[in-house]
Design a protein around this motif. Structure first.
Motif, short mmCIF file in Angstrom:
data_model
loop_
_atom_site.label_atom_id
_atom_site.label_comp_id
_atom_site.label_asym_id
_atom_site.label_seq_id
_atom_site.Cartn_x
_atom_site.Cartn_y
_atom_site.Cartn_z
N UNK A 191 0.83 -1.21 0.00
CA UNK A 191 0.00 0.00 0.00
C UNK A 191 0.86 1.25 0.00
N UNK A 192 0.49 2.22 -0.83
CA UNK A 192 1.03 3.57 -0.76
C UNK A 192 -0.15 4.50 -0.51
N UNK B 262 4.81 7.65 2.08
CA UNK B 262 4.04 6.55 1.51
C UNK B 262 4.91 5.70 0.59
N UNK B 263 5.72 6.34 -0.24
CA UNK B 263 6.58 5.62 -1.17
C UNK B 263 7.70 4.89 -0.44
N UNK B 264 8.20 5.49 0.63
CA UNK B 264 9.25 4.83 1.42
C UNK B 264 8.71 3.57 2.10
N UNK C 189 8.17 0.91 -0.50
CA UNK C 189 9.44 0.34 -0.94
C UNK C 189 9.94 -0.71 0.05
N UNK C 190 9.82 -0.42 1.33
CA UNK C 190 10.23 -1.39 2.35
C UNK C 190 9.38 -2.65 2.27
N UNK C 191 8.11 -2.48 2.02
CA UNK C 191 7.19 -3.61 1.91
C UNK C 191 7.54 -4.46 0.69
N UNK C 192 7.85 -3.81 -0.42
CA UNK C 192 8.21 -4.53 -1.65
C UNK C 192 9.42 -5.42 -1.42
#
Length: 216
Positions: free
Chosen positions: A177-178, A191-193, A196-199
């Motif tokens: 989610x972002x 949100x993007x950070x 990115x960690x989730x990815x």
């Protein structure tokens, strides 16, 4: 291993969900060398919205009883469901539009929901026929919905995707989610950070057809 990469945002290069899916696919292929990637851009190659002509998934004994429109719509449905069933991993970019998914993505899902192909009705109810796949859903949202009961009640994006893929028998559904991307520069960057960690976690997790659902 085959990966199906799907985008549905209408925002082109400005799309957050497109960035997320690209990052997911890049991370996945780096972690799983030899993955074969197929790409579908639903904002460009949009199936017609579901109609009576598209209802005849199973061809009758004679093609002569079909109209040209029915043959064309059945061919589209067959192409899409075959592509989906051939994939081991499906990466889906799904922005939140008016509390739900884009209509382009819904049109694609409507073509997949075929009795005898992705599900069937048994004596005890529905049986999913697309088991053993992994779905990674990249969700972008201008606001924040996941942190409150009221927000979760308003979104029909993540909840819908989990429901429909679960209906198809897919238990390994991973979510990136972002949120809050339209709430200022700081909120968007955060949100993007977080995404990115989730990815990095979800794309490095081993492919396991029997894995339980993960929501990060």
């Amino acid at each position: 291993m085959k990966l199906l990469h799907i985008d549905s945002s209408i925002n082109g290069a400005n799309s957050v969900s497109r960035k997320l899916t690209q990052d997911i696919v890049s991370q996945w292929t780096a972690e799983h060398p030899g993955t074969e990637v197929d790409y579908l851009d639903l904002a460009i190659d949009t199936p017609n919205h579901f109609s009576q002509d598209a209802m005849g998934f199973r061809l009758p004994p004679s093609d002569a009883v079909l109209t040209d429109a029915q043959r064309q719509e059945n061919a589209v449905s067959e192409t899409l469901v075959s592509q989906f069933l051939a994939a081991d991993v499906i990466v889906i970019g799904a922005p939140l539009y008016n509390f739900s998914i884009p209509s382009q993505l819904k049109s694609w899902i409507d073509r997949l929901a075929q009795s005898g192909r992705t599900f069937k009705y048994g004596e005890s109810g529905v049986v999913g026929l697309a088991k053993g796949k992994t779905v990674i859903a990249a969700l972008s949202r201008g606001g924040i919905y996941s942190t409150s009961e009221a927000g979760r009640a308003m979104e029909h994006q993540e909840s819908y995707l989990k429901t429909v893929f679960g209906f198809f028998g897919i238990t390994d559904v991973r979510v990136v989610r972002a949120e809050g991307t339209d709430m200022g520069a700081e909120s968007r960057a955060q949100a993007l950070q977080t995404a990115d960690q989730c990815i990095k976690v979800l794309a490095t997790k081993s492919f396991d057809p029997e894995a339980a659902e993960i929501a990060a």
